[in-house]
Design an enzyme around this catalytic site. Structure first.
Site, mmCIF file in Angstrom:
data_model
loop_
_atom_site.group_PDB
_atom_site.id
_atom_site.type_symbol
_atom_site.label_atom_id
_atom_site.label_comp_id
_atom_site.label_asym_id
_atom_site.label_seq_id
_atom_site.Cartn_x
_atom_site.Cartn_y
_atom_site.Cartn_z
ATOM 1 N N ARG A 218 0.848 -1.194 0.000
ATOM 2 C CA ARG A 218 0.000 0.000 0.000
ATOM 3 C C ARG A 218 0.882 1.242 0.000
ATOM 4 N NH1 ARG A 218 -3.315 -2.921 -1.588
ATOM 5 N NH2 ARG A 218 -5.312 -3.486 -0.639
ATOM 6 N N HIS A 266 -0.771 0.195 -9.791
ATOM 7 C CA HIS A 266 -1.436 -0.757 -8.881
ATOM 8 C C HIS A 266 -1.890 -2.004 -9.664
ATOM 9 C CE1 HIS A 266 -3.708 -1.196 -4.841
ATOM 10 N NE2 HIS A 266 -3.427 -2.380 -5.362
HETATM 11 P P1 NAP Z 1 -1.580 -11.780 4.966
HETATM 12 O O1 NAP Z 1 -1.619 -13.202 4.515
HETATM 13 O O2 NAP Z 1 -2.588 -11.304 5.936
HETATM 14 O O3 NAP Z 1 -0.102 -11.536 5.548
HETATM 15 C C1 NAP Z 1 0.253 -10.388 6.223
HETATM 16 C C2 NAP Z 1 1.649 -10.564 6.814
HETATM 17 O O4 NAP Z 1 2.062 -9.309 7.361
HETATM 18 C C3 NAP Z 1 1.688 -11.583 7.954
HETATM 19 O O5 NAP Z 1 2.865 -12.355 7.848
HETATM 20 C C4 NAP Z 1 1.716 -10.702 9.190
HETATM 21 O O6 NAP Z 1 2.377 -11.258 10.300
HETATM 22 C C5 NAP Z 1 2.515 -9.531 8.700
HETATM 23 N N1 NAP Z 1 2.286 -8.344 9.537
HETATM 24 C C6 NAP Z 1 1.124 -7.696 9.770
HETATM 25 N N2 NAP Z 1 1.299 -6.639 10.578
HETATM 26 C C7 NAP Z 1 2.623 -6.617 10.868
HETATM 27 C C8 NAP Z 1 3.443 -5.769 11.668
HETATM 28 N N3 NAP Z 1 2.936 -4.722 12.342
HETATM 29 N N4 NAP Z 1 4.750 -6.070 11.759
HETATM 30 C C9 NAP Z 1 5.273 -7.126 11.097
HETATM 31 N N5 NAP Z 1 4.550 -7.969 10.322
HETATM 32 C C10 NAP Z 1 3.242 -7.711 10.212
HETATM 33 O O7 NAP Z 1 -1.653 -10.796 3.720
HETATM 34 P P2 NAP Z 1 -1.322 -11.109 2.176
HETATM 35 O O8 NAP Z 1 -2.421 -11.841 1.522
HETATM 36 O O9 NAP Z 1 0.042 -11.693 2.098
HETATM 37 O O10 NAP Z 1 -1.328 -9.620 1.578
HETATM 38 C C11 NAP Z 1 -0.456 -8.623 2.066
HETATM 39 C C12 NAP Z 1 -0.834 -7.265 1.485
HETATM 40 O O11 NAP Z 1 -0.500 -7.201 0.094
HETATM 41 C C13 NAP Z 1 -2.321 -6.928 1.495
HETATM 42 O O12 NAP Z 1 -2.734 -6.473 2.768
HETATM 43 C C14 NAP Z 1 -2.416 -5.840 0.427
HETATM 44 O O13 NAP Z 1 -2.241 -4.577 1.034
HETATM 45 C C15 NAP Z 1 -1.240 -6.135 -0.486
HETATM 46 N N6 NAP Z 1 -1.690 -6.541 -1.833
HETATM 47 C C16 NAP Z 1 -1.300 -5.764 -2.898
HETATM 48 C C17 NAP Z 1 -1.669 -6.140 -4.172
HETATM 49 C C18 NAP Z 1 -1.223 -5.334 -5.356
HETATM 50 O O14 NAP Z 1 -1.655 -5.579 -6.468
HETATM 51 N N7 NAP Z 1 -0.352 -4.377 -5.182
HETATM 52 C C19 NAP Z 1 -2.434 -7.295 -4.392
HETATM 53 C C20 NAP Z 1 -2.816 -8.041 -3.283
HETATM 54 C C21 NAP Z 1 -2.425 -7.659 -2.004
HETATM 55 P P3 NAP Z 1 1.887 -12.615 11.011
HETATM 56 O O15 NAP Z 1 2.161 -13.693 10.008
HETATM 57 O O16 NAP Z 1 2.762 -12.688 12.164
HETATM 58 O O17 NAP Z 1 0.415 -12.417 11.286
HETATM 59 C C1 GLV Z 2 -4.968 -5.323 -4.110
HETATM 60 O O1 GLV Z 2 -4.269 -4.401 -3.836
HETATM 61 C C2 GLV Z 2 -5.592 -6.187 -3.149
HETATM 62 O O2 GLV Z 2 -5.492 -5.899 -1.945
HETATM 63 O O3 GLV Z 2 -6.223 -7.179 -3.553
#
Ligand code: NAP
Ligand code: GLV
Length: 303
Positions: A218, A266
């Site tokens: 983000r 994005h």
């Molecule tokens: P997820 O499975 O919920 O994983 C989040 C990770 O972040 C977990 O390992 C969590 O730790 C860690 N975390 C959260 N808060 C933290 C903190 N304060 N300090 C250290 N680590 C922390 O999420 P995901 O599916 O991988 O997605 C991650 C992010 O990618 C989304 O929230 C979104 O913003 C972004 N995204 C972007 C796109 C794009 O096109 N650019 C697409 C999809 C997603 P724990 O494992 O310890 O809980």
């Molecule tokens: C894209 O940024 C998503 O969170 O799916």
């Protein structure tokens, strides 16, 4: 059974989502316009892509909010979100694969200097730089969730020295130690109060000189002024940015024309309506069988 489909789409995108969900979820009646009070009374599930605030009010039978986005920061920012209704985020193998591809492209381009070669082409320069091996490059992946762990695995398979940082886990290493050793940082954290502005001057100062960052999570994770200052001083060599504080990025923003910034609109990992509709169908089937739905958001944690 009645479901609400709501997002901020153009007509073509709305048509694709409607068609994909109708095909994947036979037996469910999809509503997009709740002017009919009887329909609002019947809605049990809302499938949402960052709906306008207040859109989920007045749905007395609502028992699941299924996000079509992986990140739920914008959804959770709606103070009128019905309390007590579970929220599930999108976890879709097609999205994970797309994110892995983008992260690999960015890491390989930074490690092998492909962005610099692009500049040299435009300048008509035939000039080779030293080719480092992958095992000479440490990549830090912030976030070890669905996306971060898949990216870390793919980078390891390319031979990089990979380390990850996450919130929980007894063996969670110290961030400053990891920063001090990493030439490339890839951000895949959710946006929460704890992670907003994390990539700031103090963070950049802990990296080795001429490191690079890749923000695929983000825009608000990054303090833009601090990033520009770190690029100008040479503390950072390059930034690959997919996400921004304001999207689309305003035309006057310096990132647009910055030599050391590579931008995507994005587009690192879009939700693919064909595979995401199958994910939604599986969630609805769990709900109907009274089984737990998957990938629930913890509202107080913010992800
Ligand atoms: P997820 O499975 O919920 O994983 C989040 C990770 O972040 C977990 O390992 C969590 O730790 C860690 N975390 C959260 N808060 C933290 C903190 N304060 N300090 C250290 N680590 C922390 O999420 P995901 O599916 O991988 O997605 C991650 C992010 O990618 C989304 O929230 C979104 O913003 C972004 N995204 C972007 C796109 C794009 O096109 N650019 C697409 C999809 C997603 P724990 O494992 O310890 O809980
Ligand atoms: C894209 O940024 C998503 O969170 O799916």
């Amino acid at each position: 059974m009645h479901a609400l489909l709501t997002g901020q789409w153009n007509a073509d995108e709305a048509h694709r989502w409607r068609t994909a969900l109708q095909q994947a979820c036979p037996g469910w009646q999809w509503h997009e316009d709740l002017t009919d009070a009887a329909a609002a009374q019947a809605i049990e599930v809302a499938v949402v892509a960052n709906p306008p605030p207040g859109r989920l009010l007045g749905l007395p039978r609502l028992r699941l909010i299924q996000s079509l986005w992986a990140g739920v920061d914008r959804l959770l920012a709606d103070a009128s979100l019905p309390a007590g209704v579970p929220i599930a985020r999108m976890v879709d193998p097609a999205m994970t694969q797309a994110m892995v591809q983008t992260a690999l492209w960015a890491a390989l381009s930074l490690h092998r200097g492909y962005f610099a070669y692009q500049d040299r082409q435009r300048a008509g320069q035939w000039q080779v730089h030293r080719q480092r091996r992958a095992d000479e490059v440490q990549v830090l992946v912030l976030g070890a969730g669905v996306l971060g762990s898949a990216v870390a695995k793919a980078l390891s398979q390319q031979g990089y020295v990979v380390c990850s940082w996450r919130l929980q886990g007894a063996a969670a290493p110290d961030l400053p130690v990891l920063l001090g050793q990493s030439q490339i940082v890839i951000n895949l954290l959710p946006l929460t109060p704890a992670t907003r502005g994390l990539l700031n001057a103090a963070f950049f100062a802990q990296l080795p000189r001429a490191a690079s960052i890749v923000n695929l999570a983000r825009g608000a994770h990054v303090v833009d002024e601090d990033l520009l200052a770190a690029l100008a001083s040479g503390q950072l060599r390059h930034a690959v940015l997919d996400v921004f504080h304001t999207e689309p990025l305003p035309p006057e923003h310096p990132f647009w024309r910055h030599r050391q910034v590579t931008m995507l609109p994005h587009a690192a990992a879009l939700t693919d309506e064909r595979s995401a509709a199958q994910v939604v169908a599986a969630q609805l089937a769990r709900l109907q069988r009274a089984e737990p739905v998957q990938h629930l958001v913890l509202r107080d944690r913010g992800y």
